[in-house]
Write a protein that holds these residues in place. Structure first.
Motif, PDB file in Angstrom:
ATOM      1  N   ASP A  99       0.817  -1.220   0.000  1.00  0.00           N
ATOM      2  CA  ASP A  99       0.000   0.000   0.000  1.00  0.00           C
ATOM      3  C   ASP A  99       0.844   1.260   0.000  1.00  0.00           C
ATOM      4  N   GLY A 100       2.177   1.089  -0.031  1.00  0.00           N
ATOM      5  CA  GLY A 100       3.076   2.232  -0.033  1.00  0.00           C
ATOM      6  C   GLY A 100       3.449   2.733   1.344  1.00  0.00           C
ATOM      7  N   GLY A 101       3.042   2.020   2.395  1.00  0.00           N
ATOM      8  CA  GLY A 101       3.402   2.418   3.749  1.00  0.00           C
ATOM      9  C   GLY A 101       4.810   1.995   4.114  1.00  0.00           C
ATOM     10  N   ASP A 102       5.453   2.768   5.010  1.00  0.00           N
ATOM     11  CA  ASP A 102       6.817   2.467   5.426  1.00  0.00           C
ATOM     12  C   ASP A 102       6.857   1.274   6.376  1.00  0.00           C
ATOM     13  N   VAL A 103       7.785   0.369   6.144  1.00  0.00           N
ATOM     14  CA  VAL A 103       8.035  -0.741   7.055  1.00  0.00           C
ATOM     15  C   VAL A 103       9.543  -0.947   7.134  1.00  0.00           C
ATOM     16  N   ALA A 104       9.957  -1.719   8.124  1.00  0.00           N
ATOM     17  CA  ALA A 104      11.357  -2.120   8.252  1.00  0.00           C
ATOM     18  C   ALA A 104      11.434  -3.635   8.104  1.00  0.00           C
ATOM     19  N   VAL A 105      12.455  -4.099   7.405  1.00  0.00           N
ATOM     20  CA  VAL A 105      12.660  -5.536   7.207  1.00  0.00           C
ATOM     21  C   VAL A 105      13.994  -5.912   7.840  1.00  0.00           C
ATOM     22  N   LYS A 106      13.930  -6.787   8.824  1.00  0.00           N
ATOM     23  CA  LYS A 106      15.128  -7.223   9.540  1.00  0.00           C
ATOM     24  C   LYS A 106      15.473  -8.636   9.081  1.00  0.00           C
ATOM     25  N   VAL A 107      16.669  -8.794   8.521  1.00  0.00           N
ATOM     26  CA  VAL A 107      17.109 -10.078   7.992  1.00  0.00           C
ATOM     27  C   VAL A 107      18.245 -10.600   8.865  1.00  0.00           C
ATOM     28  N   TYR A 108      17.973 -11.678   9.587  1.00  0.00           N
ATOM     29  CA  TYR A 108      18.995 -12.262  10.450  1.00  0.00           C
ATOM     30  C   TYR A 108      19.909 -13.173   9.642  1.00  0.00           C
ATOM     31  N   ARG A 109      21.186 -13.088   9.930  1.00  0.00           N
ATOM     32  CA  ARG A 109      22.173 -13.922   9.256  1.00  0.00           C
ATOM     33  C   ARG A 109      22.111 -15.347   9.801  1.00  0.00           C
ATOM     34  N   ILE A 110      22.024 -16.298   8.888  1.00  0.00           N
ATOM     35  CA  ILE A 110      22.020 -17.703   9.305  1.00  0.00           C
ATOM     36  C   ILE A 110      23.355 -18.093   9.924  1.00  0.00           C
ATOM     37  N   ASN A 111      24.445 -17.505   9.440  1.00  0.00           N
ATOM     38  CA  ASN A 111      25.770 -17.850   9.987  1.00  0.00           C
ATOM     39  C   ASN A 111      26.215 -16.818  11.020  1.00  0.00           C
ATOM     40  N   ALA A 112      25.250 -16.347  11.842  1.00  0.00           N
ATOM     41  CA  ALA A 112      25.575 -15.347  12.864  1.00  0.00           C
ATOM     42  C   ALA A 112      26.761 -15.819  13.701  1.00  0.00           C
ATOM     43  N   SER A 113      27.730 -14.923  13.854  1.00  0.00           N
ATOM     44  CA  SER A 113      28.971 -15.312  14.525  1.00  0.00           C
ATOM     45  C   SER A 113      28.779 -15.557  16.016  1.00  0.00           C
ATOM     46  N   ASN A 114      27.751 -14.965  16.595  1.00  0.00           N
ATOM     47  CA  ASN A 114      27.546 -15.129  18.038  1.00  0.00           C
ATOM     48  C   ASN A 114      26.297 -15.962  18.330  1.00  0.00           C
ATOM     49  N   PHE A 115      26.061 -16.985  17.487  1.00  0.00           N
ATOM     50  CA  PHE A 115      24.849 -17.777  17.675  1.00  0.00           C
ATOM     51  C   PHE A 115      24.863 -18.533  19.000  1.00  0.00           C
ATOM     52  N   LYS A 116      26.047 -18.826  19.537  1.00  0.00           N
ATOM     53  CA  LYS A 116      26.101 -19.506  20.837  1.00  0.00           C
ATOM     54  C   LYS A 116      25.566 -18.595  21.933  1.00  0.00           C
ATOM     55  N   GLN A 117      25.885 -17.302  21.837  1.00  0.00           N
ATOM     56  CA  GLN A 117      25.331 -16.344  22.790  1.00  0.00           C
ATOM     57  C   GLN A 117      23.816 -16.235  22.599  1.00  0.00           C
ATOM     58  N   MET A 118      23.371 -16.268  21.336  1.00  0.00           N
ATOM     59  CA  MET A 118      21.942 -16.225  21.058  1.00  0.00           C
ATOM     60  C   MET A 118      21.244 -17.421  21.693  1.00  0.00           C
ATOM     61  N   ARG A 119      21.864 -18.586  21.588  1.00  0.00           N
ATOM     62  CA  ARG A 119      21.271 -19.786  22.162  1.00  0.00           C
ATOM     63  C   ARG A 119      21.136 -19.644  23.676  1.00  0.00           C
ATOM     64  N   GLY A 120      22.104 -18.967  24.305  1.00  0.00           N
ATOM     65  CA  GLY A 120      22.035 -18.773  25.749  1.00  0.00           C
ATOM     66  C   GLY A 120      20.812 -17.995  26.181  1.00  0.00           C
ATOM     67  N   TYR A 121      20.380 -17.049  25.347  1.00  0.00           N
ATOM     68  CA  TYR A 121      19.180 -16.286  25.661  1.00  0.00           C
ATOM     69  C   TYR A 121      17.905 -17.093  25.397  1.00  0.00           C
ATOM     70  N   LEU A 122      18.005 -18.115  24.524  1.00  0.00           N
ATOM     71  CA  LEU A 122      16.844 -18.942  24.223  1.00  0.00           C
ATOM     72  C   LEU A 122      16.626 -20.010  25.286  1.00  0.00           C
ATOM     73  N   GLU A 123      17.704 -20.543  25.831  1.00  0.00           N
ATOM     74  CA  GLU A 123      17.603 -21.618  26.809  1.00  0.00           C
ATOM     75  C   GLU A 123      16.886 -21.127  28.061  1.00  0.00           C
ATOM     76  N   GLY A 124      15.989 -21.926  28.556  1.00  0.00           N
ATOM     77  CA  GLY A 124      15.214 -21.554  29.725  1.00  0.00           C
ATOM     78  C   GLY A 124      13.893 -20.904  29.380  1.00  0.00           C
ATOM     79  N   ASP A 125      13.665 -20.597  28.096  1.00  0.00           N
ATOM     80  CA  ASP A 125      12.400 -20.028  27.644  1.00  0.00           C
ATOM     81  C   ASP A 125      11.492 -21.181  27.235  1.00  0.00           C
ATOM     82  N   PRO A 126      10.371 -21.405  27.949  1.00  0.00           N
ATOM     83  CA  PRO A 126       9.493 -22.540  27.633  1.00  0.00           C
ATOM     84  C   PRO A 126       8.971 -22.527  26.205  1.00  0.00           C
ATOM     85  N   ARG A 127       8.958 -21.367  25.572  1.00  0.00           N
ATOM     86  CA  ARG A 127       8.477 -21.295  24.197  1.00  0.00           C
ATOM     87  C   ARG A 127       9.432 -21.952  23.215  1.00  0.00           C
ATOM     88  N   PHE A 128      10.685 -22.145  23.632  1.00  0.00           N
ATOM     89  CA  PHE A 128      11.692 -22.627  22.691  1.00  0.00           C
ATOM     90  C   PHE A 128      12.481 -23.805  23.251  1.00  0.00           C
TER      91      PHE A 128
END
Length: 295
Positions: A99-128
């Protein structure tokens, strides 16, 4: 008669008489599938060749292009602009919806260099719970986690970008700012009334905690100023109160925020902020059960 394996022999002549002929002529579905394949191939090539927001930097796979293509087909994205920010984990681009409205598109890198740190934030979350340990699974879960956290934060009355759609490792959300003019962070502006601004951020932290979330990386760099409002961004790492480090992260948020506003002249200190949050919130304990899409 039967052979040595007990199978009846065919003594009636041509075996072909027992089978139906298969029709291999084109169907409408075949033609549609081939057209879609061609359209996707052309779309992917245009993205890879576009110098303004070159995605093909070794960080994205074909499935990422397919995710963007699906978002385009579904009407969430109509045109791309240039990058708003680039980082080790993700790039954020300006875009327009259909419709021509402004949006932002965030593209996460699959080979993120700090994915181990990312996993640390996911662990303990019942959703994941139970996600695989490979990079792709972690990044896909992280993307859905940010979408879910944005939804929960907005429901709690915290000003965050409105989440619009998520597909694999691509998140579409409200653009905070204007085309070609991204909103500045709190660190980049002169705070005219630090006491009032501090009270706003203090209430954001309390509301997040009341909703069962801790931002985990809140500071003057993850707060932007737009249209007279303070907006919390980058909530992908936000954890629920079930995370074993949620209290540590809450204290860190309080320390970062209070120290910043104290330097601006506000009456703020980390311990008082922490006490205010935990004494005036009743964190929800129920958890969303949506699981990440590992495809």
């Amino acid at each position: 008669m039967t052979d040595d394996f007990g199978l009846a022999e065919n003594t009636e002549g041509a075996a072909g008489d027992e089978f139906e002929e298969i029709d291999v002529s084109d169907t409408e579905a075949d033609r549609i599938a081939r057209r879609q394949d061609r359209e996707f191939a052309e779309f992917r090539k245009r993205l890879k060749d576009n110098e303004r927001f070159k995605l093909d930097d070794g960080a994205f796979d074909d499935a990422t292009y397919a995710a963007i293509y699906k978002l385009v087909e579904d009407g969430y994205v109509g045109a791309f602009g240039g990058p708003i920010s680039t980082g080790k984990e993700a790039n954020v681009y300006e875009a327009l919806d259909h419709d021509g409205g402004d949006v932002a598109v965030k593209v996460y890198r699959i080979n993120a260099s700090n994915f181990k740190q990312m996993r640390g934030y996911l662990e303990g979350d019942p959703r994941f719970e139970g996600i695989r340990g490979d990079k792709k699974a972690v990044v896909l879960s992280w993307t859905r986690k940010e979408f879910s956290n944005l939804q929960r934060a907005r429901e709690a009355g915290v000003r965050v970008p409105e989440p619009i759609a998520v597909q694999r490792n691509v998140l579409v959300m409200e653009l905070i700012g204007q085309e070609g003019d991204a909103a500045p962070t709190l660190n980049d502006v002169d705070v005219d009334n630090p006491e009032t601004a501090y009270e706003v951020v203090r209430e954001y932290i309390r509301r997040l905690y009341d909703a069962g979330l801790v931002h985990g990386d809140l500071s003057e760099y993850n707060l932007v100023v737009y249209d007279g409002e303070l907006v919390v961004i980058d909530v992908g790492q936000a954890v629920t109160i079930h995370h074993n480090k949620h209290d540590e992260y809450l204290r860190r948020d309080c320390r970062n925020v209070a120290n910043f506003f104290a330097r601006q002249g506000a009456d703020a200190d980390p311990e008082s902020l922490y006490d205010y949050v935990v004494e005036n919130a009743s964190p929800r304990s129920d958890e969303e059960t949506e699981r990440p899409d590992d495809e």
